[in-house]
Design an enzyme around this catalytic site. Structure first.
Site, PDB file in Angstrom:
ATOM      1  N   LYS A 201      36.031  63.703  68.001  1.00  0.00           N
ATOM      2  CA  LYS A 201      36.567  64.912  68.634  1.00  0.00           C
ATOM      3  C   LYS A 201      37.719  64.635  69.584  1.00  0.00           C
ATOM      4  O   LYS A 201      37.670  63.696  70.376  1.00  0.00           O
ATOM      5  CB  LYS A 201      35.462  65.593  69.436  1.00  0.00           C
ATOM      6  CG  LYS A 201      34.427  66.268  68.553  1.00  0.00           C
ATOM      7  CD  LYS A 201      33.417  66.984  69.410  1.00  0.00           C
ATOM      8  CE  LYS A 201      32.514  67.885  68.566  1.00  0.00           C
ATOM      9  NZ  LYS A 201      31.583  68.608  69.429  1.00  0.00           N
ATOM     10  N   GLY A 359      32.040  52.133  71.378  1.00  0.00           N
ATOM     11  CA  GLY A 359      30.800  51.804  70.684  1.00  0.00           C
ATOM     12  C   GLY A 359      30.950  51.764  69.177  1.00  0.00           C
ATOM     13  O   GLY A 359      30.625  50.764  68.520  1.00  0.00           O
TER      14      GLY A 359
HETATM   15  P1  ADP Z   1      33.939  55.310  69.717  1.00  0.00           P
HETATM   16  O1  ADP Z   1      32.450  55.203  69.918  1.00  0.00           O
HETATM   17  O2  ADP Z   1      34.506  54.055  69.108  1.00  0.00           O
HETATM   18  O3  ADP Z   1      34.673  55.729  70.966  1.00  0.00           O
HETATM   19  P2  ADP Z   1      33.728  57.999  68.679  1.00  0.00           P
HETATM   20  O4  ADP Z   1      32.333  58.078  69.183  1.00  0.00           O
HETATM   21  O5  ADP Z   1      34.751  58.823  69.337  1.00  0.00           O
HETATM   22  O6  ADP Z   1      34.211  56.464  68.626  1.00  0.00           O
HETATM   23  O7  ADP Z   1      33.780  58.467  67.149  1.00  0.00           O
HETATM   24  C1  ADP Z   1      33.025  57.849  66.131  1.00  0.00           C
HETATM   25  C2  ADP Z   1      32.450  58.872  65.182  1.00  0.00           C
HETATM   26  O8  ADP Z   1      33.454  59.695  64.608  1.00  0.00           O
HETATM   27  C3  ADP Z   1      31.750  58.192  64.036  1.00  0.00           C
HETATM   28  O9  ADP Z   1      30.384  58.545  64.062  1.00  0.00           O
HETATM   29  C4  ADP Z   1      32.429  58.753  62.785  1.00  0.00           C
HETATM   30  O10 ADP Z   1      31.546  59.018  61.729  1.00  0.00           O
HETATM   31  C5  ADP Z   1      33.029  60.030  63.298  1.00  0.00           C
HETATM   32  N1  ADP Z   1      34.152  60.482  62.476  1.00  0.00           N
HETATM   33  C6  ADP Z   1      35.308  59.848  62.241  1.00  0.00           C
HETATM   34  N2  ADP Z   1      36.088  60.546  61.395  1.00  0.00           N
HETATM   35  C7  ADP Z   1      35.411  61.661  61.064  1.00  0.00           C
HETATM   36  C8  ADP Z   1      35.678  62.785  60.208  1.00  0.00           C
HETATM   37  N3  ADP Z   1      36.829  62.885  59.516  1.00  0.00           N
HETATM   38  N4  ADP Z   1      34.730  63.732  60.111  1.00  0.00           N
HETATM   39  C9  ADP Z   1      33.572  63.627  60.803  1.00  0.00           C
HETATM   40  N5  ADP Z   1      33.251  62.594  61.615  1.00  0.00           N
HETATM   41  C10 ADP Z   1      34.162  61.619  61.742  1.00  0.00           C
HETATM   42 MG    MG Z   2      30.906  56.720  69.937  1.00  0.00          MG
END
Ligand code: ADP
Ligand code: MG
Length: 401
Positions: A201, A359
């Site tokens: 998001k 994460g």
């Molecule tokens: P981080 O933990 O590295 O900061 P985030 O928690 O912001 O990353 O985002 C990771 C999540 O985003 C993952 O669970 C992934 O499945 C989801 N994600 C990535 N691209 C999409 C997409 N196009 N549609 C739905 N979910 C997505």
């Molecule tokens: Mg995350």
């Protein structure tokens, strides 16, 4: 954030017989009574063993879970004592206090080079309140303070911030490595700099985006965030995860990027499906303008990855947070895996300094088998994100005064 000057273990003189208060991260994920991942202990090991090797008495300070200012037997740091002993290869003494006569007595028993593990600092409300009296009662036990818990540095608590004002304060080796890597990525980087921001998001990473557009030359947007950007540009994203209410915000970020000379890269092809499942029959790759009303964008496409690889080849520095697609479900991991491998190869060739954190990002890099081939991978979670937002971390600032 600018590189701030801080003292390291190199600045310690003779510490034989001195008592070191060492803040570490022992907030380990637990499974059936023992730690399922000891990465955090491994990160603190060099600092702890360097101090004991030099004859100091080391007192480990850490939080464990969220006891909210009350003792709780299941949240005692004694739960991880065995794991810490295993990683350090040394027996340690558990001390069920952080201050006072019982703690004093226990320290009296420790020999030079011995280690004491204090109980969960969050059992006392003074920890999270950063109460100066509480901090002073802990400081009274030691001769100097070492902070090796970057992952807790975004909190201004007694053992992450307060102690640094009361005792000579030093960054531990893990803290030093983290700060050096982060400085090389955004504080004082070699240009051009590319940032990959992905994940689910836009709303959770607005401050990150706003900070980065003023600092990097290339902003690469992937993941669910890309859907929100595409929708704001008038693209029909079908049933994709998308924050339609953020159109104005996204357009403002795009304008800021324009003014700052930052190129924002959005995908031109995407991987779509009608249902979110592994290898669904409806899977297809298409141009972003061809997404049907009943389809979801679940990854960026191969053409986009190829272009992004070319962008990374022109860059000297990369900072990465957030996967490019729903990487937990194949084949929506393809873009993240491919770009991770390109970044790792460029890093190994010596043309790119690559720093990543978050994460899911750490999990995705591990899945690509390249976590060890990046310049630095931060496991600090919240502290890493706050640093990407350009915020001053209180635990780091206190070391730099
Ligand atoms: P981080 O933990 O590295 O900061 P985030 O928690 O912001 O990353 O985002 C990771 C999540 O985003 C993952 O669970 C992934 O499945 C989801 N994600 C990535 N691209 C999409 C997409 N196009 N549609 C739905 N979910 C997505
Ligand atoms: Mg995350």
């Amino acid at each position: 954030m600018q590189m701030t000057k801080f003292k390291t273990l190199d600045d310690l003189g003779d510490i034989t017989g001195k008592v070191a208060l060492v803040r570490v991260d022992l907030n380990l994920p637990m499974h059936e009574g023992s730690a399922s991942d000891v990465t955090r202990v491994e990160a603190a090991r060099p600092t702890i063993l360097e101090l004991t090797g030099k004859g100091a008495k080391v007192l480990l300070l850490a939080h464990f879970g969220r006891p909210k200012g009350q003792r709780s037997s299941v949240l005692s740091t004694s739960m991880v004592q065995g794991d810490v002993e295993r990683v350090l290869g040394k027996e340690i003494m558990f001390i069920p206090e952080v201050a006072g006569p019982v703690a004093q007595q226990a320290i009296g028993i420790l020999g030079n080079g011995d280690i004491g593990l204090m109980d969960n600092v969050r059992f006392w409300p003074g920890e999270e309140a950063n109460d100066p009296q509480f901090a002073a009662s802990i400081a009274a036990l030691g001769d100097f303070y070492v902070n090796d818990a970057f992952s807790a540095a975004h909190r201004a608590h007694a053992t992450t911030e307060g102690l640094a004002h009361l005792l000579p304060a030093y960054a531990g080796r893990a803290m030093e490595a983290e700060l050096t890597a982060l400085d090389a990525a955004l504080g004082n980087p070699q240009k051009p700099v590319a940032a990959v921001v992905g994940g689910a998001k836009v709303s959770t990473k607005l401050a990150v985006l706003e900070n980065l557009v003023g600092k990097v030359q290339h902003l690469i947007i992937g993941g669910g965030m890309a859907n929100t950007f595409l929708a704001a540009r008038g693209v029909n994203v079908g049933k994709s995860l998308c924050e339609h209410d953020l159109t104005d915000t996204v357009n403002r970020i795009m304008d800021e990027a324009d003014r700052a000379g930052c190129t924002v890269h959005l995908p031109y092809d995407v991987v779509v499906a009608k249902e979110f499942a592994a290898n669904p029959p409806s899977l297809r790759i298409c141009n972003v303008h061809e997404v049907a009303a009943d389809e979801m964008i679940l990854d960026i496409g191969p053409l986009a990855v190829e272009t992004l690889g070319d962008v990374l080849k022109t860059c000297r520095t990369l900072v990465w947070n957030g996967p490019l697609g729903a990487f937990e479900t194949p084949p929506f991991d393809a873009a993240t895996m491919a770009l991770a491998r390109i970044a790792a190869a460029l890093t190994q060739e010596g043309s790119l300094v690559s720093v990543a954190g978050g994460g899911d990002t750490v999990a995705a890099l591990a899945q690509a088998g390249v976590a060890g081939e990046m310049t630095y991978v931060s496991t600090a979670g919240g502290a890493f994100l706050e640093w990407m937002e350009g915020r001053e971390l209180p635990g780091v600032a206190a070391l730099s005064k």
